[in-house]
Design a protein around this motif. Structure first.
Motif, mmCIF file in Angstrom:
data_model
loop_
_atom_site.group_PDB
_atom_site.id
_atom_site.type_symbol
_atom_site.label_atom_id
_atom_site.label_comp_id
_atom_site.label_asym_id
_atom_site.label_seq_id
_atom_site.Cartn_x
_atom_site.Cartn_y
_atom_site.Cartn_z
ATOM 1 N N LEU A 185 0.817 -1.208 0.000
ATOM 2 C CA LEU A 185 0.000 0.000 0.000
ATOM 3 C C LEU A 185 0.861 1.272 0.000
ATOM 4 O O LEU A 185 0.550 2.230 -0.706
ATOM 5 N N LEU A 186 1.934 1.284 0.751
ATOM 6 C CA LEU A 186 2.788 2.464 0.826
ATOM 7 C C LEU A 186 3.406 2.834 -0.523
ATOM 8 O O LEU A 186 3.312 4.000 -0.929
ATOM 9 N N PRO A 187 4.003 1.908 -1.275
ATOM 10 C CA PRO A 187 4.527 2.287 -2.597
ATOM 11 C C PRO A 187 3.443 2.767 -3.561
ATOM 12 O O PRO A 187 3.667 3.692 -4.345
ATOM 13 N N ILE A 188 2.272 2.195 -3.495
ATOM 14 C CA ILE A 188 1.168 2.619 -4.358
ATOM 15 C C ILE A 188 0.765 4.055 -4.020
ATOM 16 O O ILE A 188 0.547 4.877 -4.913
ATOM 17 N N ILE A 189 0.698 4.374 -2.738
ATOM 18 C CA ILE A 189 0.340 5.732 -2.321
ATOM 19 C C ILE A 189 1.414 6.723 -2.761
ATOM 20 O O ILE A 189 1.101 7.806 -3.274
ATOM 21 N N LEU A 190 2.683 6.385 -2.588
ATOM 22 C CA LEU A 190 3.770 7.264 -3.009
ATOM 23 C C LEU A 190 3.758 7.504 -4.509
ATOM 24 O O LEU A 190 3.959 8.632 -4.959
#
Length: 68
Positions: A4-9
Motif C-alpha cells: 500500500l505504501l509504494p502505491i500511495i507514493l
C-alpha cells in the motif's frame, strides 16, 4: 500494508506531476541588464526573458512566452 505504501507514493508523485504548470516551475531568474528603472531578467532553466520596472524579479515562469 507493505504494498500500500509504494502505491500511495506513486499516486502522490503522479498527481504532483499532473498538477504542475508554468506558474509553479522552478525558475531561477538572473538579472542580465539594467537601463534606468527597467531591469532585464533571464532564466537559464526555462529560457524565459522578462523586463520589469519595479526592480523585483518576475514571479512566473517565462517558458511559454515567445522571445522578441
Amino acid at each position: 500494508m507493505a504494498i500500500l505504501l509504494p502505491i500511495i507514493l506513486i499516486a502522490i508523485y503522479v498527481t504532483m506531476y499532473l498538477m504542475r504548470s508554468d506558474k509553479t516551475a522552478a525558475c531561477k531568474w538572473r538579472q542580465v541588464a539594467r537601463e534606468g528603472d527597467e531591469r532585464t531578467w533571464r532564466c537559464p532553466v526555462c529560457g524565459g526573458e522578462e523586463v520589469t520596472t519595479d526592480g523585483a524579479e518576475p514571479r512566473f515562469c517565462g517558458a511559454g512566452k515567445s522571445k522578441s
